[in-house]
Motif scaffolding. Structure first.
Motif, PDB file in Angstrom:
ATOM      1  N   GLU A 177     -12.315 -26.559  57.881  1.00 24.88           N
ATOM      2  CA  GLU A 177     -10.765 -27.414  58.206  1.00 24.88           C
ATOM      3  C   GLU A 177     -11.561 -29.445  58.168  1.00 24.88           C
ATOM      4  OE1 GLU A 177      -7.258 -29.909  57.859  1.00 24.88           O
ATOM      5  OE2 GLU A 177      -7.287 -27.547  57.534  1.00 24.88           O
ATOM      6  N   GLU A 178     -12.800 -29.235  58.648  1.00 29.26           N
ATOM      7  CA  GLU A 178     -13.235 -30.954  59.054  1.00 29.26           C
ATOM      8  C   GLU A 178     -14.088 -31.351  57.903  1.00 29.26           C
ATOM      9  OE1 GLU A 178     -13.088 -33.226  61.286  1.00 29.26           O
ATOM     10  OE2 GLU A 178     -11.932 -32.380  62.438  1.00 29.26           O
ATOM     11  N   LEU A 179     -14.189 -30.248  56.723  1.00 33.19           N
ATOM     12  CA  LEU A 179     -15.369 -30.508  55.974  1.00 33.19           C
ATOM     13  C   LEU A 179     -14.429 -30.435  54.681  1.00 33.19           C
ATOM     14  CD1 LEU A 179     -19.204 -29.054  56.768  1.00 33.19           C
ATOM     15  CD2 LEU A 179     -18.037 -31.764  57.331  1.00 33.19           C
ATOM     16  N   GLY A 180     -13.305 -29.895  54.335  1.00 31.13           N
ATOM     17  CA  GLY A 180     -12.930 -29.626  53.337  1.00 31.13           C
ATOM     18  C   GLY A 180     -13.324 -29.179  52.719  1.00 31.13           C
ATOM     19  N   LEU A 181     -13.865 -27.513  53.088  1.00 31.42           N
ATOM     20  CA  LEU A 181     -14.017 -26.545  52.506  1.00 31.42           C
ATOM     21  C   LEU A 181     -13.720 -25.035  52.287  1.00 31.42           C
ATOM     22  CD1 LEU A 181     -17.541 -26.520  54.736  1.00 31.42           C
ATOM     23  CD2 LEU A 181     -17.456 -27.567  52.273  1.00 31.42           C
ATOM     24  N   GLN A 182     -13.497 -24.754  51.157  1.00 28.12           N
ATOM     25  CA  GLN A 182     -13.431 -22.809  50.846  1.00 28.12           C
ATOM     26  C   GLN A 182     -13.303 -22.072  50.719  1.00 28.12           C
ATOM     27  OE1 GLN A 182     -11.413 -23.684  47.158  1.00 28.12           O
ATOM     28  NE2 GLN A 182      -9.720 -23.045  46.675  1.00 28.12           N
ATOM     29  N   LYS A 183     -12.908 -21.619  51.493  1.00 29.96           N
ATOM     30  CA  LYS A 183     -13.499 -20.023  51.247  1.00 29.96           C
ATOM     31  C   LYS A 183     -14.211 -19.552  49.624  1.00 29.96           C
ATOM     32  CE  LYS A 183     -12.291 -18.316  55.857  1.00 29.96           C
ATOM     33  NZ  LYS A 183     -11.779 -16.820  56.544  1.00 29.96           N
ATOM     34  N   ILE A 184     -14.377 -19.163  49.412  1.00 32.23           N
ATOM     35  CA  ILE A 184     -15.275 -18.358  48.032  1.00 32.23           C
ATOM     36  C   ILE A 184     -14.673 -16.736  48.068  1.00 32.23           C
ATOM     37  CG2 ILE A 184     -16.564 -18.506  46.127  1.00 32.23           C
ATOM     38  CD1 ILE A 184     -17.457 -21.100  47.073  1.00 32.23           C
ATOM     39  N   GLU A 185     -14.321 -16.621  47.306  1.00 27.57           N
ATOM     40  CA  GLU A 185     -14.101 -15.067  47.186  1.00 27.57           C
ATOM     41  C   GLU A 185     -14.974 -14.763  46.018  1.00 27.57           C
ATOM     42  OE1 GLU A 185      -9.642 -14.364  46.663  1.00 27.57           O
ATOM     43  OE2 GLU A 185      -9.160 -14.864  48.799  1.00 27.57           O
ATOM     44  N   ASN A 186     -14.739 -13.420  46.660  1.00 26.23           N
ATOM     45  CA  ASN A 186     -15.835 -12.524  45.006  1.00 26.23           C
ATOM     46  C   ASN A 186     -14.787 -11.359  45.570  1.00 26.23           C
ATOM     47  OD1 ASN A 186     -17.394 -11.731  43.376  1.00 26.23           O
ATOM     48  ND2 ASN A 186     -18.955 -10.552  44.069  1.00 26.23           N
ATOM     49  N   HIS A 187     -14.151 -11.145  44.333  1.00 26.58           N
ATOM     50  CA  HIS A 187     -13.168  -9.251  44.005  1.00 26.58           C
ATOM     51  C   HIS A 187     -14.033  -9.135  43.485  1.00 26.58           C
ATOM     52  CE1 HIS A 187      -9.128  -7.809  44.150  1.00 26.58           C
ATOM     53  NE2 HIS A 187      -9.699  -7.042  43.189  1.00 26.58           N
ATOM     54  N   ILE A 188     -14.458  -7.392  44.159  1.00 27.17           N
ATOM     55  CA  ILE A 188     -15.080  -6.066  43.392  1.00 27.17           C
ATOM     56  C   ILE A 188     -13.649  -4.960  43.632  1.00 27.17           C
ATOM     57  CG2 ILE A 188     -17.065  -7.112  44.178  1.00 27.17           C
ATOM     58  CD1 ILE A 188     -16.789  -4.877  46.520  1.00 27.17           C
ATOM     59  N   GLU A 189     -14.336  -3.873  42.429  1.00 29.63           N
ATOM     60  CA  GLU A 189     -13.908  -2.771  42.635  1.00 29.63           C
ATOM     61  C   GLU A 189     -14.447  -1.442  43.604  1.00 29.63           C
ATOM     62  OE1 GLU A 189     -11.964   0.712  40.223  1.00 29.63           O
ATOM     63  OE2 GLU A 189     -13.310  -1.134  39.018  1.00 29.63           O
ATOM     64  N   LYS A 190     -13.846  -1.270  45.025  1.00 28.42           N
ATOM     65  CA  LYS A 190     -15.180   0.063  45.834  1.00 28.42           C
ATOM     66  C   LYS A 190     -13.960   0.849  46.137  1.00 28.42           C
ATOM     67  CE  LYS A 190     -17.240   0.291  50.160  1.00 28.42           C
ATOM     68  NZ  LYS A 190     -17.341  -0.777  51.043  1.00 28.42           N
ATOM     69  N   ASP A 191     -14.149   1.973  45.739  1.00 30.39           N
ATOM     70  CA  ASP A 191     -13.871   3.273  45.999  1.00 30.39           C
ATOM     71  C   ASP A 191     -12.256   3.087  44.813  1.00 30.39           C
ATOM     72  OD1 ASP A 191     -15.399   4.148  46.792  1.00 30.39           O
ATOM     73  OD2 ASP A 191     -14.235   3.656  48.643  1.00 30.39           O
ATOM     74  N   GLY A 192     -12.135   2.939  43.761  1.00 27.76           N
ATOM     75  CA  GLY A 192     -11.119   3.096  43.097  1.00 27.76           C
ATOM     76  C   GLY A 192      -9.902   1.495  42.881  1.00 27.76           C
ATOM     77  N   LYS A 193     -10.264   0.719  43.971  1.00 29.43           N
ATOM     78  CA  LYS A 193      -9.334  -0.043  44.771  1.00 29.43           C
ATOM     79  C   LYS A 193      -9.867  -1.525  44.684  1.00 29.43           C
ATOM     80  CE  LYS A 193      -7.346   2.711  48.464  1.00 29.43           C
ATOM     81  NZ  LYS A 193      -7.472   3.229  49.497  1.00 29.43           N
ATOM     82  N   GLY A 194      -9.347  -2.564  44.248  1.00 29.09           N
ATOM     83  CA  GLY A 194      -9.472  -4.254  44.487  1.00 29.09           C
ATOM     84  C   GLY A 194     -10.182  -4.167  45.682  1.00 29.09           C
ATOM     85  N   ILE A 195     -10.672  -5.004  46.231  1.00 28.56           N
ATOM     86  CA  ILE A 195     -11.116  -5.272  47.339  1.00 28.56           C
ATOM     87  C   ILE A 195     -11.389  -7.054  47.417  1.00 28.56           C
ATOM     88  CG2 ILE A 195     -12.809  -4.951  49.117  1.00 28.56           C
ATOM     89  CD1 ILE A 195     -12.546  -2.811  48.584  1.00 28.56           C
ATOM     90  N   ASP A 196     -11.211  -8.117  47.788  1.00 29.96           N
ATOM     91  CA  ASP A 196     -11.354  -9.400  47.757  1.00 29.96           C
ATOM     92  C   ASP A 196     -12.303  -9.685  48.830  1.00 29.96           C
ATOM     93  OD1 ASP A 196      -9.494 -10.295  46.386  1.00 29.96           O
ATOM     94  OD2 ASP A 196      -7.967 -10.359  47.402  1.00 29.96           O
ATOM     95  N   GLN A 197     -13.965  -9.990  48.983  1.00 30.09           N
ATOM     96  CA  GLN A 197     -14.656 -10.737  49.711  1.00 30.09           C
ATOM     97  C   GLN A 197     -14.894 -11.762  49.716  1.00 30.09           C
ATOM     98  OE1 GLN A 197     -18.267  -8.677  48.105  1.00 30.09           O
ATOM     99  NE2 GLN A 197     -18.129  -6.723  49.688  1.00 30.09           N
ATOM    100  N   PRO A 198     -13.569 -12.318  51.152  1.00 27.81           N
ATOM    101  CA  PRO A 198     -14.488 -13.589  51.414  1.00 27.81           C
ATOM    102  C   PRO A 198     -15.205 -14.160  51.878  1.00 27.81           C
ATOM    103  CG  PRO A 198     -12.513 -12.398  52.268  1.00 27.81           C
ATOM    104  CD  PRO A 198     -13.167 -12.245  52.108  1.00 27.81           C
TER     105      PRO A 198
END
Length: 650
Positions: A177-198
């Protein structure tokens, strides 16, 4: 920076219009696709803030020693510029101090597991620009503590935590919040499901950590374009956070589209097979029921259903009536009981009067005068009181009261009998309604069974027509979904191109400055024969050494460490000059000499950092190193946390 920043509303509209033109879709559709994928325009450039460790202290007991020894470190005041954590021998706690600083700032524990239980209290004070904060761990091994802000001579609690998970979350929320940063997401497929990795603050903090053998120019090595997105975020360009959202959305969309395609393919194959199966069933049914006339089972079912509905309605009505009747019965029952009590009481009162009047007193109860025999005989003859001469027979009022109460008792009894009969009648009606409903239900089941067994040709034709319509609808839906997926894909691709264009020219200009400064600093750090350095938007560093091209990944560990420090300081220098950026200006350098760096290069690195730290007055650099002439000559004693001889730092 010279990039123009439009007001949010105007910037958003221009952005959507450009995406619409690029993708060929309407602005309304573009806006809805971006909203669906959670993409918002962020057009404001970041203003840099400077993070600085100002004090560190910790206590505990070193359990690995024989016997165990107390830990009592600090508080050690610190400030801007170059600081060194040194000892004259290895394994004296230098890296641990850097890791404790990192632990306090990220909430994630980096010290060895065996040492976790050693620490009792840990306190780290730091500033963001001129604002002062404090991490205070009261039970470090459990992760219990609080984050405080110091202002106007007071302490204000910003967060409290009772375990390591809450500690990490609190520090992440605060700095993001203080530094104005943002989580960077990497979306992968695992076991046939899409998973967001923030990847949030813990990962972003790696841009402030320089290990002896770096794997990446900024932060740590990550798949895809994660490092590039980190660098762009720290450079503070407008629209970079929006680009990160677009890339995350594209990654999610690709995985989802692939899964959707598999599902759609399966559905289409299943549907075609079902069509063929139903066609064969239709031919069989037509042949089997060709001579069957329409049956009357539907009429029977309708009639039975109506009877069921009527019986059910009667049952509910009778149940409601019974409740009312039972209430009336209880009221009548209580009224009858009350009438009987009143009548009985009157009778008992009259009887008691007779008893008392039959008593023959021998003297007056007032004056004790003896009653004469003549007065007693007069009492028996005239039926008057021997004392006051009042007649002792019952009066007309008493008789009327008895008759009235007896009449009320009889009426209450009649009412009770009537209500009893009424409840019995309604109960009988309820039983009859239940039987009628059960019978109608059985008739419905029988009619339904007849319908199932007596399917007509017409009904089967309708069934097949309905199924054909369903299949046609599914095919239309598949086609519409494919078109929607294509539309989303094209809008996202256009959004990525347009958004990059918003800052690409500025990025090229800034990276040119960072590259030139990196080359200048790297030469100062002892990388000889370096003609040029070029860092591109993908965080790829290309170098020309001795007239030959090479890359960061091809350099030695010692060269990588110096290049990483040079590039980070170059970024901070540009940020300071142009007033744009998100890197907080703290750099922790762990044992830069532990990578086979020759002594002259090590001295060049330390002396160069010392010189640059005087130029970058808002930057704080803390390095750990074995004490020696290089450190002693370039880092003043006041800026050293050191252990002498065989001593430990803590």
């Amino acid at each position: 920076m010279s990039a123009k920043v439009m007001p949010d509303a105007k910037g958003r509209q221009v952005w959507i219009a450009a995406i619409s033109k690029k993708s060929g879709y309407s602005e309304e559709l573009v806006a809805s696709v971006l909203e669906k994928h959670g993409i918002r325009p962020k057009v404001t450039a970041a203003v840099p803030q400077r993070l600085m460790v100002t004090s560190l202290s910790f206590t505990g007991k070193k359990l690995g020693a024989t016997p165990p020894s107390d830990i009592d470190f600090g508080p050690k005041p610190m400030g801007p510029g170059l600081w060194a954590v040194t000892s004259q021998r290895n394994f004296r706690g230098k890296t641990s101090i850097l890791n404790i600083i990192r632990w306090c700032l990220t909430g994630r524990q980096y010290i060895a597991d065996v040492m976790t239980s050693w620490f009792t209290a840990v306190t780290l004070r730091f500033t963001l620009d001129d604002r002062e904060f404090e991490v205070r761990l009261s039970n470090a091994s459990e992760g219990t503590g609080e984050l405080l802000k110091h202002a106007r001579g007071n302490e204000f609690q910003l967060a409290s935590f009772s375990n390591h998970v809450e500690f990490e979350a609190a520090m992440s929320d605060f700095f993001m919040e203080e530094l104005g940063l943002q989580k960077i997401e990497n979306h992968i497929e695992k076991d046939g499901k899409g998973i967001d990795q923030p990847h949030g603050w813990v990962w972003l903090f790696t841009a402030m950590w320089v290990e002896p053998r770096p794997s990446a120019l900024f932060g740590v090595q990550m798949p895809g374009a994660m490092s590039a997105r980190m660098m762009q975020m720290y450079l503070g360009f407008p629209w970079v956070n929006t680009t990160n959202e677009i890339k995350a959305a594209q990654s999610r969309f690709r995985v989802k589209a692939a899964q959707s395609h598999l599902v759609s393919s399966g559905i289409r194959a299943t549907t075609e097979g079902r069509i063929a199966s139903l066609a064969a069933q239709r031919a069989d049914l037509q042949a089997k029921f060709a001579d069957v006339s329409p049956n009357t089972a539907r009429l029977k079912l309708a009639e039975a259903s109506q009877r069921f509905v009527n019986a059910d309605a009667d049952l509910r009505a009778f149940v409601a009536k019974k409740q009312v009747a039972e209430d009336d019965f209880e009221s009548a029952k209580m009224a009858y009981a009350e009438a009987r009590r009143s009548s009985q009481a009157a009778k008992e009162s009259a009887a008691a009067g007779y008893v008392f009047r039959a008593i023959r007193p021998v003297c007056c109860p007032s004056c004790d005068e003896v009653i004469t025999e003549e007065a007693a005989e007069s009492h028996l003859r005239d039926h008057t009181c021997v004392v006051c001469k009042t007649p002792d027979r019952k009066g007309d009022d008493e008789e009327d009261t008895e008759r009235t109460l007896l009449l009320a008792e009889n009426e209450a009894k009649e009412q009770l009998d009537a209500q009893t009969t009424r409840v019995r009648l309604i109960t009988s009606q309820i039983n009859e309604a239940r039987l009628a409903r059960a019978k109608a239900s059985e008739q419905c089941a029988t009619a339904e069974a007849e319908i199932a067994d007596m399917t007509t040709v017409e009904e089967n034709t309708v069934r097949i027509q309905i199924l054909d319509a369903q299949i046609a609808e599914l095919r239309n839906l598949n086609q519409a979904e494919t078109e929607a997926e294509d539309g989303d894909s094209k809008v996202l691709a256009a959004a990525e191109v347009i958004t990059k264009e918003m800052y690409e020219v500025e990025q090229g200009r800034v990276l040119k400055r960072v590259s030139d400064l990196t080359k200048e600093y790297a030469v100062t750090f002892g990388i000889e024969n370096l003609q040029s350095v070029s860092i591109d938007g993908g965080v790829r560093m290309k170098l020309i050494k001795n007239g030959q091209p090479t890359f960061f990944s091809k350099c030695t560990d010692g060269e990588k460490a110096r290049l990483k420090v040079a590039a980070t300081l170059a970024m901070l220098k540009v940020s300071e000059d142009e007033g744009v950026g998100r890197h907080p200006g703290l750099l922790l350098i762990d044992s830069p000499g532990d990578n086979a760096m020759v002594s002259v290069d090590y001295e060049n690195l330390v002396s160069g950092i010392s010189t640059l730290s005087e130029e970058l007055k808002t930057v704080q650099i803390i390095l750990s190193a074995v004490s020696g002439p290089v450190i002693l000559s370039h880092v003043p004693k006041a800026r050293r946390i050191e252990a002498v001889g065989d001593d430990y730092l803590w």
